[in-house]
Design a protein around this motif. Structure first.
Motif, PDB file in Angstrom:
ATOM      1  N   SER A   7     -10.282 -82.497 -56.737  1.00 38.02           N
ATOM      2  CA  SER A   7     -10.955 -82.788 -55.472  1.00 38.02           C
ATOM      3  C   SER A   7     -10.125 -82.306 -54.291  1.00 38.02           C
ATOM      4  O   SER A   7     -10.647 -81.704 -53.351  1.00 38.02           O
ATOM      5  CB  SER A   7     -11.220 -84.282 -55.361  1.00 38.02           C
ATOM      6  N   ARG A  11     -11.166 -79.456 -51.495  1.00 37.28           N
ATOM      7  CA  ARG A  11     -11.197 -79.701 -50.057  1.00 37.28           C
ATOM      8  C   ARG A  11     -10.194 -78.810 -49.333  1.00 37.28           C
ATOM      9  O   ARG A  11     -10.442 -78.338 -48.225  1.00 37.28           O
ATOM     10  CB  ARG A  11     -10.910 -81.178 -49.768  1.00 37.28           C
ATOM     11  N   ARG A 210     -15.625 -88.236 -43.715  1.00 35.69           N
ATOM     12  CA  ARG A 210     -16.433 -89.396 -44.103  1.00 35.69           C
ATOM     13  C   ARG A 210     -16.327 -89.654 -45.603  1.00 35.69           C
ATOM     14  O   ARG A 210     -16.259 -90.813 -46.039  1.00 35.69           O
ATOM     15  CB  ARG A 210     -17.896 -89.174 -43.685  1.00 35.69           C
ATOM     16  N   ARG A 211     -16.291 -88.592 -46.392  1.00 33.99           N
ATOM     17  CA  ARG A 211     -16.129 -88.771 -47.831  1.00 33.99           C
ATOM     18  C   ARG A 211     -14.749 -89.355 -48.145  1.00 33.99           C
ATOM     19  O   ARG A 211     -14.597 -90.185 -49.053  1.00 33.99           O
ATOM     20  CB  ARG A 211     -16.314 -87.432 -48.546  1.00 33.99           C
ATOM     21  N   GLN A 212     -13.759 -88.955 -47.377  1.00 31.63           N
ATOM     22  CA  GLN A 212     -12.410 -89.506 -47.570  1.00 31.63           C
ATOM     23  C   GLN A 212     -12.396 -91.008 -47.308  1.00 31.63           C
ATOM     24  O   GLN A 212     -11.691 -91.763 -48.006  1.00 31.63           O
ATOM     25  CB  GLN A 212     -11.426 -88.783 -46.638  1.00 31.63           C
ATOM     26  N   ASN A 215     -13.829 -92.775 -50.299  1.00 32.76           N
ATOM     27  CA  ASN A 215     -12.866 -92.753 -51.408  1.00 32.76           C
ATOM     28  C   ASN A 215     -11.753 -93.773 -51.197  1.00 32.76           C
ATOM     29  O   ASN A 215     -11.333 -94.467 -52.125  1.00 32.76           O
ATOM     30  CB  ASN A 215     -12.271 -91.351 -51.563  1.00 32.76           C
TER      31      ASN A 215
END
Length: 500
Positions: A7, A11, A210-212, A215
Motif C-alpha cells: 500500500s 501511494r 482521507r484513506r490514511q 486506516n
C-alpha cells in the motif's frame, strides 16, 4: 512484501508521479516561456522587447517558485521529556509496541485540542526523526483509554508510512501555490494550467489523506478498542470547538491585556457555563450531522469515521477512566512552560498572574478603550435611542464606509458587528455610571445596580426581536437615570452631533 508495504509503495508511486508531473510542467512552461520571444525573433528576424520582458517575468516566476525552500522547523511548544513523565512514557511505549513502531524522538506539548505526528529528514521512504505533538487541552479532557486510542491513531500514520509521504506532498503543494501566486501577481495567463494541475493534485492527494485517516482509525480500534476511539473522536469534535472559542474569546484578550489567568482552570469554567454548553452542543451536532465530504477535504467527515468504526470488531474495552492529564508529573508546571513557549520572547515575565474571578475590571477597561477608539464612527447615541437603533442603525452611523456596508449585500453581518460595538459601549457607560459588572467566564456581561439588571448584548437582541418592548426599555432608562448619557462620549474636539 506485506500488504502495508504494498500500500505504501502504491501511494508513494502516485505521489512521485504527481510530483514529477508538476515539475515537468513547470520546467517546460518556464523555460519555454523564457525562450519564446527568442524563437520568434529567430523565425521573423525581429526581437520584440516588450514580449521579452513579459516572458522573462512570467517564466522567471515559474522557475523561481519551484526552487526548493529550506525546511524551517519551529518547535510548536516545549519538549516533554519522557524521563520526567514516566506515566506518559509508559502509555506511548505500550502503544508503540502494539503497533510495532519506533518511539518518537521528540514529544512536544502544544496548545491545541489535537495530537499529531511528523517525520523530518531521511530518504523518501526511510529514516528521519519522528516527532509527536500532544495537546494540553486534549490531555485535560480525555480519559487515559481515549488518549491511548488517539496515540494509537497517530502511530497508525507511522505504521502506514503516511509521515514519510507527507513532507514530499507538502513540498509539491507549496511549490504549486507559489507558482500560482507568482503568476497571479504578474497577471499571467500561464496560471491557468497550474490552477488545473493544482486542483487535480489536491483532489488526488487529499483522497489519499482521507484513506490514511480511515486506516489509522482502524489500527487505533484494534489497539485501544472501538469504544475508546469513537468516544475520543466525539470528545475531540466538541472539545475542539469549545477550546477554540475559549482561547479566542477569553484567554487571548487576557494575554493582550498583559494578564495571565490559569489556562486549564479557565477552560473548565468555560465548559461549565450553561449558555456556552448549549452553543457548543449545537455546533458539535451540526458537525456530526454533516454527511458529505468535499473532494478537497483532508479528513473524512466525523459521521463517516464513526460509521466505519461501528463496522469494526469491538476490541479492548474502555477500561482506564483516569484523566489523561494525570499522565503528566506536574500539569501546572507544564501549563506554565507551554505558555512561556507560545508567548512572545521576553513578554512572559511581564504578564501579571490573575484569577478568573479578577478579570471583570480588565474586561471593563478593554471595552472602554474600544469604545473610545470607535466613537468617531457614530453620532451621539444614548440608551433611549436603542429601540430606533436596532430597527435601523444607518442614521446613527457617520462613517461613510460603514454606511456603505450597512446598505450593501452583507448588511446583516455589518449590522451585527455594529450592534456588538454599541453593546460594548452600553456596558462601558454603565461601568462609568457605577454599575457593577458581573461576567462569569463564557457568559455575556451582566450589569447590576441595586435591583436593576441590564445584559447589554441580550438587551439589543431582545429589543430587535420585540421580546423587550421599547416602552419597557425606556421606562428602565428613566428609572435608572441612564437614558440621556451618550454611549460614545465625544472628545474635546467633537460636538457629538445627535442623530435625528
Amino acid at each position: 512484501m506485506s500488504d502495508n508495504d504494498s500500500s505504501l509503495a502504491g501511494r508513494a508511486a502516485v505521489a512521485m508521479a504527481l510530483t514529477i508531473g508538476f515539475y515537468s510542467l513547470a520546467l517546460i512552461l518556464g523555460l519555454g516561456t523564457i525562450l519564446l520571444p527568442f524563437i520568434i525573433a529567430w523565425a521573423t528576424g525581429q526581437l520584440i522587447l516588450k514580449l521579452v520582458i513579459v516572458c522573462l517575468i512570467s517564466g522567471g516566476a515559474i522557475l523561481a517558485a519551484i526552487v526548493p525552500r529550506r525546511d524551517q522547523f519551529e518547535p510548536p511548544g516545549p519538549e516533554l521529556s519522557l524521563a520526567e513523565h514516566p506515566r506518559l512514557a509508559e502509555v506511548i511505549r505500550r502503544v508503540a509496541g502494539q503497533t510495532e513502531q519506533a518511539m518518537p524522538r521528540t514529544v512536544y506539548l502544544i496548545p491545541d485540542f489535537n495530537a499529531w505526528v511528523a517525520q523530518r529528514g531521511g530518504s523518501h521512504l526511510h529514516g528521519g526523526d519522528r516527532l509527536m505533538g500532544i495537546g494540553l487541552p486534549l490531555l485535560h479532557q480525555l480519559t487515559v483509554s481515549q488518549f491511548e486510542a488517539v496515540i494509537a491513531h497517530e502511530f497508525g500514520h507511522y505504521h502506514h508510512g503516511d509521515t514519510r509521504l507527507g513532507p514530499r506532498i507538502y513540498q509539491t503543494r507549496a511549490a504549486i501555490v507559489r507558482t500560482i501566486a507568482g503568476l497571479h501577481e504578474h497577471n499571467s495567463i500561464l496560471q491557468a494550467p497550474f490552477l488545473w494541475y493544482g486542483r487535480m493534485f489536491l483532489q488526488i492527494t487529499h483522497a489519499i489523506s482521507r484513506r490514511q485517516e480511515f486506516n489509522a482509525d482502524r489500527l487505533a480500534a484494534q489497539v485501544a478498542g472501538t469504544a475508546a476511539m469513537r468516544s475520543a473522536l466525539e470528545k475531540i469534535n466538541r472539545g475542539g470547538i469549545a477550546f477554540d472559542a475559549y482561547w479566542q474569546s477569553e484567554f487571548v484578550p487576557m494575554l493582550r491585556s498583559r494578564r495571565l489567568p490559569p489556562l486549564l482552570d479557565g477552560f473548565t469554567l468555560f465548559l461549565q457555563c450553561e449558555p456556552m454548553q448549549t452553543r457548543i452542543d449545537a455546533c458539535a451536532e451540526q458537525v456530526l450531522a454533516s454527511e458529505a465530504t468535499d473532494k478537497y477535504d483532508t479528513h473524512p467527515s466525523l459521521r463517516e469515521r464513526l460509521a466505519a468504526l461501528e463496522a469494526l470488531p469491538a476490541g479492548p474495552a474502555l477500561s482506564d477512566r483516569r484523566p489523561a492529564l494525570d499522565l503528566l508529573s506536574d500539569p501546572a508546571e507544564q501549563e506554565r512552560e507551554l505558555l512561556r513557549a507560545i508567548v512572545a520572547a521576553g513578554e512572559f515575565e511581564r504578564l501579571t498572574p490573575v484569577g478568573w474571578d479578577e478579570v471583570a475590571p480588565i474586561h471593563a477597561a478593554r471595552w472602554q478603550a474600544m469604545s473610545r477608539e470607535r466613537r468617531h464612527f457614530f453620532f451621539a447615541i444614548t440608551p433611549k435611542d436603542l429601540p430606533r437603533f436596532v430597527r435601523d442603525p444607518k442614521p446613527f452611523v457617520k462613517d461613510r464606509p460603514l454606511q456603505d456596508l450597512l446598505a450593501g449585500p452583507n448588511q446583516a453581518q455589518a449590522a451585527e458587528a455594529v450592534a456588538v460595538t454599541v453593546a460594548l459601549a452600553l456596558a462601558s457607560l454603565l461601568v462609568r455610571l457605577g454599575w457593577t459588572l458581573e461576567r462569569p467566564i463564557g457568559s455575556n456581561p451582566r450589569m447590576v445596580l441595586g435591583a436593576a439588571i441590564i445584559e447589554p448584548f441580550d438587551t439589543l437582541d431582545l429589543l430587535r426581536s420585540g421580546q423587550l418592548p421599547a416602552p419597557e426599555w425606556l421606562r428602565l432608562c428613566r428609572d435608572t437615570g441612564i437614558g440621556d448619557h451618550p454611549l460614545f462620549p465625544p472628545s474635546h474636539k467633537e460636538d457629538g452631533a445627535r442623530a435625528e
